[in-house]
Motif scaffolding. Structure first.
Motif, mmCIF file in Angstrom:
data_model
loop_
_atom_site.group_PDB
_atom_site.id
_atom_site.type_symbol
_atom_site.label_atom_id
_atom_site.label_comp_id
_atom_site.label_asym_id
_atom_site.label_seq_id
_atom_site.Cartn_x
_atom_site.Cartn_y
_atom_site.Cartn_z
ATOM 1 N N GLN A 1 0.877 -1.181 0.006
ATOM 2 C CA GLN A 1 -0.057 0.077 -0.061
ATOM 3 C C GLN A 1 0.751 1.393 -0.019
ATOM 4 O OE1 GLN A 1 -3.183 -0.385 0.463
ATOM 5 N NE2 GLN A 1 -3.360 -2.525 0.896
ATOM 6 N N GLN B 1 0.452 5.601 -0.324
ATOM 7 C CA GLN B 1 -0.225 6.882 -0.385
ATOM 8 C C GLN B 1 0.469 7.909 -0.245
ATOM 9 O OE1 GLN B 1 -3.012 5.797 2.707
ATOM 10 N NE2 GLN B 1 -1.947 6.941 4.390
ATOM 11 N N THR C 1 -0.153 12.693 -1.244
ATOM 12 C CA THR C 1 -0.708 13.900 -1.470
ATOM 13 C C THR C 1 0.039 14.823 -2.221
ATOM 14 O OG1 THR C 1 -2.095 13.843 0.736
ATOM 15 C CG2 THR C 1 -2.092 15.962 -0.618
ATOM 16 N N ARG D 1 -13.392 12.165 -7.929
ATOM 17 C CA ARG D 1 -12.635 10.976 -7.629
ATOM 18 C C ARG D 1 -12.704 10.053 -8.927
ATOM 19 N NH1 ARG D 1 -14.602 6.156 -5.556
ATOM 20 N NH2 ARG D 1 -13.049 5.199 -4.380
ATOM 21 N N ALA E 1 -5.006 2.317 -8.463
ATOM 22 C CA ALA E 1 -4.767 3.634 -8.003
ATOM 23 C C ALA E 1 -6.222 4.440 -7.608
ATOM 24 C CB ALA E 1 -3.936 4.396 -8.893
ATOM 25 N N ASN E 2 -6.363 5.025 -6.529
ATOM 26 C CA ASN E 2 -7.432 5.890 -5.954
ATOM 27 C C ASN E 2 -6.868 7.366 -6.109
ATOM 28 O OD1 ASN E 2 -9.938 4.538 -4.913
ATOM 29 N ND2 ASN E 2 -8.184 3.190 -4.443
ATOM 30 N N ASP F 1 -5.373 13.621 -3.211
ATOM 31 C CA ASP F 1 -4.797 12.599 -2.344
ATOM 32 C C ASP F 1 -4.902 11.310 -3.080
ATOM 33 O OD1 ASP F 1 -4.846 13.994 0.137
ATOM 34 O OD2 ASP F 1 -6.892 14.423 -0.090
ATOM 35 N N TRP F 2 -3.919 10.702 -2.974
ATOM 36 C CA TRP F 2 -3.720 9.275 -3.932
ATOM 37 C C TRP F 2 -3.537 8.469 -2.962
ATOM 38 C CZ3 TRP F 2 0.747 6.585 -3.807
ATOM 39 C CH2 TRP F 2 1.908 7.416 -3.861
ATOM 40 N N SER F 3 -4.104 7.135 -3.419
ATOM 41 C CA SER F 3 -3.465 5.921 -2.414
ATOM 42 C C SER F 3 -3.401 4.605 -3.675
ATOM 43 C CB SER F 3 -4.274 5.339 -1.610
ATOM 44 O OG SER F 3 -5.805 4.940 -1.965
ATOM 45 N N ALA F 4 -2.339 3.845 -3.547
ATOM 46 C CA ALA F 4 -2.261 2.747 -4.627
ATOM 47 C C ALA F 4 -2.117 1.655 -4.007
ATOM 48 C CB ALA F 4 -0.901 3.002 -5.472
ATOM 49 N N ASP F 5 -2.717 0.561 -4.334
ATOM 50 C CA ASP F 5 -2.537 -0.903 -3.946
ATOM 51 C C ASP F 5 -1.668 -1.669 -5.002
ATOM 52 O OD1 ASP F 5 -2.645 -3.292 -2.855
ATOM 53 O OD2 ASP F 5 -4.838 -3.107 -2.136
ATOM 54 N N ASN G 1 7.679 2.347 -4.643
ATOM 55 C CA ASN G 1 7.161 3.529 -3.703
ATOM 56 C C ASN G 1 7.848 4.665 -4.548
ATOM 57 O OD1 ASN G 1 6.501 5.057 -2.131
ATOM 58 N ND2 ASN G 1 8.089 4.738 -0.442
#
Lengths: 168, 789, 291, 148
Positions: free
Chosen positions: D2, D4, D6, D73, D91-92, D106-110, D130
């Motif tokens: 995970q 994440q 900004t 979003r 990716a969110n 704001d991003w997050s990635a799995d 990363n």
């Protein structure tokens, strides 16, 4: 596929072949020259089963290209017996039960031979350090250490005083 | 009780008790062994295998067109190709089935997905890069406990709607109610949770084969690194439909087996299909990563065990519940009636009145297996559990672990001993073995040293393991592999000039069969061992046998060799009676000759009798001097031993080093002491390895994180201590030679000695258990939690 | 495991090698000992078009002492360095390091230049050159430049060497008086990549205070690095176990380990503290002449 | 794995949104992207040479815009394969801030890595992944702020 010509001296005899640059030395020896005493065990240069001598230095032949060895003098396990007489290490591995399945044995003997060439009078710890790049799954190393020490003693006894270090 | 019984034969004959130098070594020390990769046949082609990056995924499509267009590429084989012939699944030795190649779903990372056949190995290796497989990832199940939860994805829908879960089987042994009662009536119950992780035998030679089908003769020569050639022949015949008489399995020299060369791997079946298709010999040699990622694993047992105790330290009962992680298929090499192998030998060396053992097995997205790692049938898991538990019990009741063992050992006069889980131990003398080990290592002095070091804040531990092994499967009334009874065989032919050939159904992988089996013949017949040729691993010539694993060669094939020699001896007696013109009843056998009782100068040697068998046998007697024996052992054999280990722990880094290790083994009568010691050295090293270094871990996506020797850490000569070995000798009463088998004892016995030593070093901090491998970071974490590091 | 296809050349001189690197920029990869590169080629994690083997290039494997510094040829093997008594006498850290790289076969063929240019995040030599504030001499067809070790290791497998350059020489300063140095490597098994490796060098003044400190860490970040904060904290302090423990803690503050088979990141940070203190202790005792 | 973070982007929110929804533009910020093929509004394919130093692998990547709530979003899924290895990522991205900018993303990635890279490269993967993700979002910011 382009090939390159390689000429090497293997166990005293000149051998030649046209090979792909990516051909591994171990495959040159085994598949092209038919010298199957040198084995492959791990592919990542950890196990030492493929150990041979290249210009007198022990090397892992699965981690060297045939073209890198072009022009070199190579000794394999098949070159250790001289004039029908076993090399003292071959004899010692037999005497001391220094092998079981025999698969790591050629590499182990070649590495031991290099070790005794650089350090004719090793301690047991020196021996263990000297073969730390050769894995054996069968023997637990105890009898390998004994065998190397037997050969070391014999080689020292057969060399004139002070000449031992030169006989790599 | 001596170190070794004195030999009764001369050094020239070299029967039992002689440390004869090995007959197989002259070829190995010259690099002239013939291992599978050394087999080169005319017109031979190479196979390489495309493997899945995913641990669980749907195969949407496979595009091999680019690969097929590459230089030298002859064929690409997929699961769909095999499906047409019904060869996409194959049976496992455990009665489950596994994929040869998947048709629509991959079940573990590195599973075979397609095979490429090309003129050279380099061309095949290039072409596997150009086979494009389109996957759709599926949820991955890595943890066997989660696999059994109700909402877990069902990994094996092929088992039908009535088995819509990941539970494979349940197996139990012993008396549940009586054990529950015994524990309820105990002063205390000591529990322990032990995980024995997945490991891999990693013989230095990987697996491989050359399949050579001759379409004209309709004959398959299958060259392979197998510990069980005849079983392979039968399986290949059953799967392929080729008559068994048209299949020859040849094993050549084997670069280490340890159990990893018992299963039939998918690559073998694919290479046979490829040879059938192309009519050319097809060679497949796996590389080290394939070996570590896809070949059968060992262990992976999650054990919960409880020991009932009286306050005086007397053991009252043992209750064990276990979960076995079998990967996506149960491909264990266990006897049919024993899906958890001989795990119920878990009562160990102790006189335990009641015991109950149960095991459940689960599917996960990992490669199949459950084979040996130099240990027969789950005995390591059992021994590790009971030996850890006994140590913990001793601590709980405040007894020294040696004294606790002495108190609870089965006594010498209790043998043969019937265990609460149904085994009949043949013979043993556990007190003597432990006392000898304690004396050799100087136990009392070490305890003093430990106390002094503890006072200075230094960490040192002493660990004991007093194991009972169970080997020699097996009596055919109980043991079979895929229905084939577990006998073994020997065929002996004595030639006219007095030399002989012995052919066996077992298979040496370094154990020195060419030497030890010749010594048995020498012992029994007086023919010098140097003149007895031992041949194994060719199904066209050897009598049917089950192969070498589970330390069964000496207990079963060794017995067969003794019995077949005695058959020859008996025929020779009648030849001698004929030559000496006396009654066979008047002859006695000593030192390789039949002589007339009371007239020692009237005799015939075995060489003379062999000559006579072809030149001067009596009318009515069959010519020749040969016999065959299929030996069905009346019982298993139960080697045992006591090991003591001393470790030092680096408080700053958590590193464990084994300072000394004394191994006292008892394997009954010894054929070749040098070879027995060699077996113990190797076994100890393969006990050290999973104790401190080796493990196959998986990440949460099912990736194997030890896929090369850079991460799967075999001990080098520097990590391996100078093993100290000694013996006691308690012969097996039912084995013709009184021998028991030894190849795996040390691998079974060593891990708990090491683990007990580490826990002992930390016990004053309140540490009661740690799982192997005892890696520096694991030890450090404990020290950190206890405020030491 | 079989490498993918590539071309191979063995230039007979440095100029020829540099010409090839210039003409085939971006395609050519230098082959020195091969013990780092070949496993990657066999795993097909790297597929260069051309390998330029430096074995026939003369003059790159010497070890020379000049008035200004030590000059170790890029092609000097670990073993040659291990066996150099003069270097070891001045810099015991060199023998500590060379003796622990891989195994004897690796030491016979692997080279210091190859190791530094390869820049594996777990390799040993970079930490030493960083600690000693050494430098690297790089040559291209256009000329020669010398790059300080500090700033040379940019990222995993990435250094400041241009694709057209050859690392010809590693330069190490002379050890001032009252200087001690040590390399301590924590490893799972003999010859493995380090869990953490710490190179430490201390120079003491007449009063026993630390006049200068150098600390290089390996295997605990994307690249080997100098623990500059810990170095700064040591200067002017009396060489003492307690100070070394503090320095270890500061060094851990600059480490960015990831979890892997050597252990979780938390363990590695603890080991940075522990091994840094040990390396400093050994260096100090050598500076005092007691080890 | 995970990840994440900004990113502050000095650009109006609708421009940021348009950038993210444009395969060619957002794709050009993907690590090592060599070519992009737009299949339809939700799907595109990329060919990317992903690596670290001279170690690299060529991935064929299928990307899907799985969710979009304009201009707040988006969820992009990627499924990439190379011989022996695979990468799957979700990716969110959530956009906030005044419409005229600056825009906060704001991003997050799995990220899931499978096969040889995960098995052999474990000691290097996390840091590398990363970094690549960080570079991707930095690239998006840079291009937007440069008027792209």
């Amino acid at each position: 596929m382009t090939t390159q010509h390689v000429s090497v001296t293997v166990n005293g005899a000149v051998r030649e072949a046209d090979v792909e640059p990516r051909l591994l030395l171990v495959h040159l020896l085994r598949d092209v020259f038919g010298l199957t005493g040198t084995h492959t065990g791990c592919d990542t240069s950890n196990c030492g089963a493929c150990t041979v001598h290249v210009n007198g230095e022990s090397a892992k032949s699965c981690t060297m290209l045939a073209v890198q060895a072009n022009g070199a003098s190579i000794t394999t396990i098949e070159g250790m017996e001289q004039g029908g007489k076993l090399h003292p290490l071959q004899q010692a591995f037999w005497d001391q039960h220094g092998l079981q399945c025999g698969f790591c044995t050629p590499g182990m003997i070649m590495q031991s031979a290099w070790l005794l060439g650089t350090n004719p009078d090793p301690t047991d710890h020196d021996v263990r350090e000297g073969i730390a790049g050769n894995l054996c799954r069968c023997t637990g190393y105890v009898n390998i250490v004994k065998a190397i020490q037997q050969a070391a003693a014999e080689l020292r006894a057969s060399e004139p005083e002070g000449a031992g270090a030169a006989s790599a | 009780m001596t170190e070794a019984q004195a030999p009764t034969t001369t050094a020239e004959v070299a029967g039992m008790g002689h440390s004869m130098k090995r007959k197989e070594d002259p070829r190995f020390i010259r690099g002239q062994g013939e291992y599978i990769e050394d087999v080169v046949l005319p017109n031979m082609v190479w196979m390489d295998i495309v493997r899945s990056p995913y641990a669980h995924a749907t195969i949407k499509s496979i595009d091999a067109s680019e690969a097929l267009a590459m230089p030298g590429v002859l064929a690409v084989i997929t699961g769909k190709d095999l499906e047409k012939a019904g060869l996409h699944w194959m049976p496992t030795l455990a009665g489950d089935k596994q994929m040869v190649l998947p048709v629509d779903t991959v079940m573990y990372q590195a599973q075979e997905v397609a095979a490429v056949i090309a003129e050279t190995r380099y061309q095949a290796a290039d072409a596997i890069q150009a086979v494009y497989v389109d996957y759709e990832p599926l949820p991955v199940v890595v943890d066997p406990f989660k696999a059994l939860e109700p909402d877990a994805p069902v990994l094996r829908p092929d088992r039908g709607p009535e088995k819509a879960n990941n539970h494979i089987w349940h197996w139990e042994s012993g008396d549940r109610a009586a054990t529950d009662a015994a524990l309820a009536a105990s002063d205390r119950v000591v529990p322990i949770d032990v995980y024995i992780p997945r490991i891999h035998v990693a013989s230095i030679e990987t697996c491989g084969c050359v399949a050579d089908f001759d379409p004209v003769r309709g004959h398959l020569d299958f060259h392979v690194t197998s510990q069980a050639a005849h079983v392979y022949r039968t399986v290949i015949s059953l799967v392929s439909g080729i008559p068994e008489s048209s299949i020859r399995v040849k094993t050549h020299d084997i670069g280490g087996g340890f159990g990893g060369k018992v299963p039939v791997y998918p690559g073998y079946v694919i290479s046979i299909v490829a040879s059938l298709t192309l009519g050319r010999p097809v060679k497949w040699i796996e590389d080290r990563s394939e070996n570590l990622q896809a070949d059968s694993f060992a262990r992976d047992y999650h054990v919960h065990a409880e020991l009932g105790l009286q306050n005086d330290g007397t053991i009252t009962g043992l209750r064990v519940k276990t979960l076995a992680d079998h990967g996506y298929s149960d491909a264990a090499a266990d006897p049919s009636k024993f899906p958890a192998g001989l795990f119920n030998v878990i009562t160990g060396s102790y006189d335990i009145p009641q015991a109950f053992v149960e095991v459940d097995a689960a599917y996960t997205n990992k490669p199949p297996g459950g084979v040996a790692y130099r240990c027969s049938f789950r005995v390591t898991e059992a021994v590790h559990t009971i030996e850890r538990l006994v140590d913990e019990a001793a601590r709980v009741v405040g007894m020294d672990p040696a004294a606790f063992r002495m108190k609870n050992f089965i006594r010498k006069d209790q043998f043969p001993y019937h265990t609460p889980t149904g085994w009949d131990y043949d013979s043993g003398d556990y007190h003597t073995a432990l006392r000898k080990a304690l004396d050799l290592i100087g136990y009392d002095e070490l305890r003093k040293e430990q106390a002094e070091k503890r006072a200075r804040g230094e960490l040192m531990g002493i660990g004991i393991s007093s194991f009972t092994e169970i080997v020699g499967a097996g009596p055919s009334h109980t043991f079979d592999i895929i229905g084939i009874k577990m006998f073994d065989s020997a065929e002996l032919r004595v030639h006219p000039t007095g030399s002989a050939i012995l052919r066996l159904g077992v298979q040496s992988q370094g154990q020195g069969h060419e030497t030890t089996f010749a010594q048995i013949v020498a012992e029994e017949l007086g023919i010098p061992a140097s003149k007895v040729k031992v041949e194994e691993g060719d199904t066209d010539t050897a009598p049917y046998g089950l192969g070498t694993y589970a330390s069964r060669s000496t207990p079963v094939a060794g017995a067969a060799t003794a019995v077949v020699s005695r058959k020859i001896r008996e025929k020779a007696r009648h030849l001698a009676a004929h030559l000496l013109e006396c009654s066979a009843d008047d002859l006695e056998w000593t030192n390789g000759k039949w002589s007339v009782r009371g007239s020692p100068d009237r005799f015939k040697t075995i060489a003379e009798l062999a000559f006579a068998a072809y030149t001067n046998h009596p009318q009515g007697m069959e010519a020749g001097l040969e016999a065959v024996d299929y030996y069905d052992p009346p019982n298993l054999t139960f080697p045992f031993g006591s090991y003591v280990c001393v470790v030092d722990i680096d408080k700053g880094t958590g590193q464990v080093s084994v300072r000394r290790f004394v191994a006292v083994d008892d394997c009954g009568n010894i054929i070749n002491p040098m070879i027995v010691d060699g077996q113990i050295h190797g076994g100890l090293t393969m006990g050290l390895a999973p104790s401190l270094y080796e493990e196959i871990p998986y990440d949460e996506n099912g990736n194997n994180l030890a896929g090369t020797f850079m991460d799967y850490l075999l001990p080098t000569a520097l990590e391996t201590p100078a093993w100290e070995t000694a013996k006691t000798i308690t012969p097996s009463p039912h084995h013709p030679l009184g021998a028991k088998g030894v190849g795996e004892s040390a691998t079974v016995g060593a891990p708990p000695a090491i683990a007990n030593a580490v826990v002992d070093a930390l016990s004053h901090l309140g540490v009661t258990h740690m799982d192997i491998p005892l890696t520096p970071h694991k030890v450090w974490r404990v020290l950190h939690e206890k405020g030491v590091a | 495991m079989i490498p993918g296809q590539f071309e191979y050349v063995r230039p007979g001189s440095l100029d020829e090698a540099l010409r090839i690197l210039r003409d085939r920029e971006g395609e050519a990869k230098i082959l020195s000992g091969g013990y780092s590169l070949l496993p990657l080629l066999k795993l097909r994690l790297a597929q260069p078009a051309l390998l330029v083997d430096l074995q026939a290039v003369g003059g790159l494997d010497g070890i020379a002492r000049t008035d200004d510094d030590w000059r170790i040829g890029g092609r000097a093997t670990h073993r040659r360095i291990l066996e150099h008594d003069g270097l070891a006498a001045e810099w015991p850290i060199i023998r500590d390091t060379a003796g622990g790289i891989g195994d004897p076969q690796v030491r016979n063929w692997g080279t210091i230049g190859g190791s530094c240019a390869h820049a594996d995040p777990g390799s040993d030599w970079p930490a030493v050159v960083l600690a000693l504030r050494g430098s690297f001499t790089c040559r291209s067809a256009g000329g020669e430049r010398t790059l300080a070790a500090r700033g040379f290791f940019l990222d995993t497998f990435q250094t400041a060497i241009d694709a057209t350059e050859v690392l010809t020489e590693v330069r190490l300063p002379h050890a001032p008086g009252r200087t001690g140095s040590a390399y301590v490597k924590l490893e799972r098994r003999a010859g493995d990549f380090a869990t953490v490796g710490v190179a430490a060098v201390l120079t003491l003044d007449d009063s026993g205070r630390i006049a200068s400190a150098g600390i290089g860490l390996t295997a605990v970040a994307e690249t080997p690095f100098a623990a500059t904060d810990a170095e700064a904290a040591l200067v002017g302090v009396v060489a003492h176990d307690e100070a070394f423990g503090v320095a270890g803690g500061i060094a851990a503050g600059q480490a960015r380990p990831t979890s892997d088979s050597h252990g979780p990141a938390e363990y590695k940070l603890a080991m940075v503290r522990e091994i840094t203190a040990r390396a400093l202790r050994l260096a100090a005792s050598r500076a005092h002449g007691t080890a | 794995m995970q990840f994440q973070g900004t990113v502050e982007i000095n650009a109006p929110r609708d421009r940021v949104w348009a950038f993210l929804m444009d395969p060619d533009r957002v794709g050009s910020c993907g690590p090592g992207v060599e070519s992009i093929e737009v299949v339809d509004a939700e799907h595109f394919k990329a060919r990317a040479k992903v690596g670290i130093g001279f170690i690299s692998a060529r991935f064929n990547v299928d990307m899907t815009i799985a969710e979009r709530t304009e201009p707040e979003r988006a969820v992009i899924k990627a499924h990439g394969q190379a011989p022996g290895s695979a990468v799957d990522a979700t990716a969110n991205m959530a956009l906030s801030g005044p419409g005229e900018g600056p825009t906060t993303m704001d991003w997050s990635a799995d990220v899931t890595i499978s096969g040889t890279l995960a098995s052999v490269g474990a000691r290097m993967i996390e840091g590398t992944a990363n970094k690549m993700i960080g570079q991707t979002f930095d690239c998006i910011r840079t291009k937007l702020e440069a008027g792209g």
